[in-house]
Design a protein around this motif. Structure first.
Motif, short mmCIF file in Angstrom:
data_model
loop_
_atom_site.label_atom_id
_atom_site.label_comp_id
_atom_site.label_asym_id
_atom_site.label_seq_id
_atom_site.Cartn_x
_atom_site.Cartn_y
_atom_site.Cartn_z
N THR A 117 0.82 -1.21 0.00
CA THR A 117 0.00 0.00 0.00
C THR A 117 0.86 1.27 0.00
OG1 THR A 117 -1.76 -1.17 1.13
CG2 THR A 117 -1.79 1.23 1.33
N ASN A 118 1.97 1.23 0.72
CA ASN A 118 2.79 2.44 0.85
C ASN A 118 4.25 2.00 1.00
OD1 ASN A 118 3.53 5.09 1.09
ND2 ASN A 118 2.40 5.48 3.00
N MET A 119 5.17 2.86 0.66
CA MET A 119 6.61 2.53 0.78
C MET A 119 7.45 3.80 0.80
SD MET A 119 6.88 0.92 -3.05
CE MET A 119 5.24 0.22 -2.99
N GLY A 120 8.76 3.63 1.01
CA GLY A 120 9.66 4.78 1.10
C GLY A 120 10.14 5.27 -0.26
N ASP A 121 11.23 6.03 -0.26
CA ASP A 121 11.72 6.69 -1.47
C ASP A 121 12.53 5.79 -2.39
OD1 ASP A 121 10.68 9.03 -0.57
OD2 ASP A 121 12.58 9.88 0.13
N ILE A 122 13.11 4.72 -1.80
CA ILE A 122 13.94 3.81 -2.61
C ILE A 122 13.49 2.38 -2.33
CG2 ILE A 122 15.98 5.32 -2.66
CD1 ILE A 122 17.18 3.23 -0.55
N MET A 123 14.00 1.43 -3.12
CA MET A 123 13.61 0.03 -2.87
C MET A 123 14.82 -0.90 -2.96
SD MET A 123 11.27 -0.64 -6.21
CE MET A 123 11.84 -0.23 -7.86
N GLU A 124 15.97 -0.40 -2.55
CA GLU A 124 17.18 -1.23 -2.55
C GLU A 124 17.25 -2.13 -1.32
OE1 GLU A 124 19.13 -0.95 -5.25
OE2 GLU A 124 17.61 0.52 -5.81
N GLN A 125 16.65 -1.70 -0.21
CA GLN A 125 16.80 -2.40 1.07
C GLN A 125 16.17 -3.79 1.04
OE1 GLN A 125 14.95 0.34 0.40
NE2 GLN A 125 14.85 1.76 2.11
N THR A 126 16.59 -4.64 1.99
CA THR A 126 15.91 -5.92 2.15
C THR A 126 14.63 -5.68 2.96
OG1 THR A 126 17.01 -6.41 4.24
CG2 THR A 126 18.11 -7.19 2.22
N VAL A 127 13.69 -6.63 2.87
CA VAL A 127 12.43 -6.42 3.60
C VAL A 127 12.67 -6.37 5.11
CG1 VAL A 127 10.89 -7.32 1.81
CG2 VAL A 127 11.84 -8.90 3.50
N GLU A 261 17.18 11.33 -13.62
CA GLU A 261 18.61 11.03 -13.78
C GLU A 261 19.44 12.30 -13.83
OE1 GLU A 261 20.41 8.47 -13.48
OE2 GLU A 261 18.74 7.10 -13.19
N LEU A 262 19.10 13.20 -14.77
CA LEU A 262 19.95 14.37 -14.98
C LEU A 262 19.87 15.34 -13.78
CD1 LEU A 262 21.81 15.75 -17.06
CD2 LEU A 262 19.83 17.04 -17.83
N LEU A 263 18.63 15.78 -13.44
CA LEU A 263 18.51 16.79 -12.38
C LEU A 263 18.70 16.18 -10.99
CD1 LEU A 263 15.51 18.93 -13.69
CD2 LEU A 263 17.94 19.46 -13.79
N PRO A 309 15.58 6.33 -8.20
CA PRO A 309 16.98 6.01 -7.91
C PRO A 309 17.67 7.14 -7.16
CG PRO A 309 16.64 6.42 -10.28
CD PRO A 309 15.31 6.52 -9.63
N ARG A 310 18.49 6.79 -6.16
CA ARG A 310 19.29 7.80 -5.43
C ARG A 310 20.75 7.41 -5.55
NH1 ARG A 310 15.63 10.44 -1.67
NH2 ARG A 310 13.93 10.81 -3.10
N ARG A 311 21.44 8.06 -6.50
CA ARG A 311 22.83 7.67 -6.71
C ARG A 311 23.83 8.60 -6.02
NH1 ARG A 311 21.00 4.28 -10.53
NH2 ARG A 311 19.94 5.51 -12.11
N VAL A 312 23.39 9.80 -5.68
CA VAL A 312 24.30 10.74 -5.01
C VAL A 312 24.37 10.34 -3.54
CG1 VAL A 312 24.73 13.16 -4.46
CG2 VAL A 312 23.60 12.57 -6.61
N ARG A 313 25.58 10.06 -3.05
CA ARG A 313 25.71 9.57 -1.66
C ARG A 313 25.64 10.73 -0.67
NH1 ARG A 313 27.04 3.58 -1.71
NH2 ARG A 313 26.49 3.36 -3.89
N PHE A 314 24.98 10.50 0.45
CA PHE A 314 24.79 11.57 1.43
C PHE A 314 24.70 10.99 2.83
CE2 PHE A 314 20.71 10.17 -0.32
CZ PHE A 314 20.00 9.84 0.82
#
Ligand SMILES: Cc1cc2nc3c(=O)[nH]c(=O)nc-3n(C[C@H](O)[C@H](O)[C@H](O)COP(=O)(O)OP(=O)(O)OC[C@H]3O[C@@H](n4cnc5c(N)ncnc54)[C@H](O)[C@@H]3O)c2cc1C
Length: 446
Positions: A117-127, A261-263, A309-314
């Motif tokens: 139903t709902n999720m966060g900003d990325i989906m790389e994590q394990t459940v 991707e670009l911005l 996708p979040r490729r810029v590390r922070f």
């Protein structure tokens, strides 16, 4: 790596290179690494660690910014504990192995005509990694990923396999959905699912004054409302996601590439590197980049709208506040940045969640708004995060368990009414602190 042996179809090896999290701010040196291929192998690895007097920590994908997943004992890797166990269309649930990446779950569910139903900003994590720290998106009525759990299976410190749900071991279920890795190793999770649906996303720039003065209405009128404020400017970008009857109208490939991707990644990476090298240019870059994003509307299935996708590390700090305190806290944050010499290159993100019933959920028992601050990797973060933390704690804030903060057990016992319920369960399930590490000692006590 050296010294690999296989146990069943999993593997055990001595670790000779350190473990590192996604942001690169946490490293640890486990004595050995284990990749079990079944719940039984995992239970065996837990028993063996206890016999050897070693502590145990299971990691997901290392996307936490805190040292919550770090260990100098046995590191359990989830790579072989993946996949869907079953889909039950009568109860509308899916049961997945705990190491399954959210991405794989989302794609598999969509193929079956289903969705979370709902999720966060990325989906790389394990459940298991995502739910253990309370990972959330934004929602008026729908809460964190952990709140969508209907049943949980975990290996406890004694090596026993325990199942919990609202009906079976309900006192474990009440806490273990957001267990911080402190109560046992999760081996499988059953989530509620629903028929896949469409969301229309409306992204629209707005001024800071308008968003903050209309925040209650924007929250009330939309199923999922969030916004970003660009420090050193009066500009925000808002995002409203609401269910739609369709038809699907995904962003065009060019528009999607330019925005996502670009911005949001390519140019943003360049801007962040420049800002880190020459901080005085950050306010000008912020003014330019906050104006570069334009309004757009698109309609797609949930994970394609919620995540990107979040490729810029922070590095990130995020606090959960009573929702009614969010606007005041954000205005204080803006005033603090304006009167300080700080130069902040990353936007501040604001999201919401309804109250839930999980003991250590950041939204436990209260309507919540989240305020998240970020800084580009390698930028000194202490002055900014300390100043933000001072504002958030003055409003009774609860930090995200997986994001930078300096709070300890004494603080948490004051902001979580059910803190003692969690620590009592921990005493029962892990009396010898097999699953402890320095982070858990700080936030939960010895
Ligand atoms: C780019 C980026 C974007 C993010 N976006 C969001 C967001 O939108 N919303 C949000 O709330 N957070 C967000 N986060 C934070 C992130 O979702 C959490 O920190 C999450 O816990 C990371 O999951 P992971 O799989 O990497 O777990 P890890 O960080 O590896 O581990 C987290 C915790 O889970 C425990 N754990 C892992 N597997 C098991 C298991 N099988 N059994 C028991 N315990 C286990 C670990 O021991 C540890 O305590 C983001 C982080 C990054 C880097």
């Amino acid at each position: 790596m050296s010294g690999t042996t296989t146990a069943g179809s999993g593997s055990v090896r001595t670790a000779d290179s350190p473990w590192r999290n996604w942001a690169g701010n946490v490293t640890s040196r486990p004595v050995r690494e284990v990749s079990p291929a079944s719940a039984e192998e995992l239970a065996e690895a837990v028993r063996r660690a206890a016999e050897d007097g070693l502590r145990v920590k299971t990691v997901g994908t290392g996307h936490s910014f805190t040292s919550i997943a770090a260990t100098d004992g046995v590191l359990i890797r989830p790579g072989l504990l993946t996949g869907i166990r079953r889909i039950d269309r009568e109860s509308m649930t899916v049961t997945v192995e705990s190491g399954t990446p959210l991405k794989r779950l989302n794609v598999a569910l969509a193929r079956e005509g289903l969705s979370l139903t709902n999720m966060g900003d990325i989906m790389e994590q394990t459940v298991a990694g995502a739910t253990s720290t309370g990972t959330h998106g934004t929602g008026r009525d729908s809460a964190s990923i952990a709140e969508q759990i209907r049943e949980l299976e975990l290996v406890t410190a004694s090596g026993e396999l325990l199942t919990c749900s609202a009906k079976e071991n309900p006192e474990v279920f009440a806490a273990a959905r957001i267990g911080l890795g402190a109560l046992g190793v999760v081996t499988a999770i059953t989530f509620a699912v629903e028929p896949v649906f469409l969301l229309t996303a409306r992204e629209e720039p707005m001024t800071f004054d308008r968003v903050t003065s209309e925040f209650d209405a924007l929250h009330a009128e939309n199923e999922h409302f969030e916004f970003y404020w660009f420090p050193h400017t009066d500009n925000c970008n808002t995002k409203r996601n609401n269910r739609s009857a369709g038809p699907a109208a995904p962003p065009g490939r060019v528009s999607s590439w330019v925005e996502d991707e670009l911005l949001s990644n390519g140019l943003f990476q360049v801007a962040c590197s420049l800002g880190r090298a020459v901080p005085p240019v950050i306010p000008s870059i912020a003014k330019l980049s906050s104006r570069a994003l334009s309004a757009r509307t698109y309609t797609d299935i949930p994970y394609k709208v919620f995540t990107s996708p979040r490729r810029v590390r922070f590095l990130e700090m995020e606090y959960a506040l009573p929702r009614e305190a969010a606007v005041a806290a954000l205005r204080e944050l803006k005033a603090m940045v304006e009167r300080s010499p700080l130069k902040v290159s990353f936007p501040v993100e604001v999201r919401t969640a309804p109250a839930d019933d999980i003991a250590l959920s950041t939204a436990s028992g209260r309507e919540t708004a989240y305020i998240a601050v970020h800084l580009y990797k390698g930028t000194p973060h202490r002055a900014y995060f300390t100043a933000v933390e001072r504002i958030m704690t003055a409003h009774g804030g609860r930090p995200h368990w997986g994001k930078v903060h300096t709070r300890d057990a004494a603080y948490f016992s004051g902001v979580y009414p059910r803190f003692a319920e969690f620590t009592a369960l921990r005493d029962r399930l892990d009396p010898d602190r097999l699953f402890a590490n320095d982070y858990l000692r700080r936030v939960l006590g010895d």
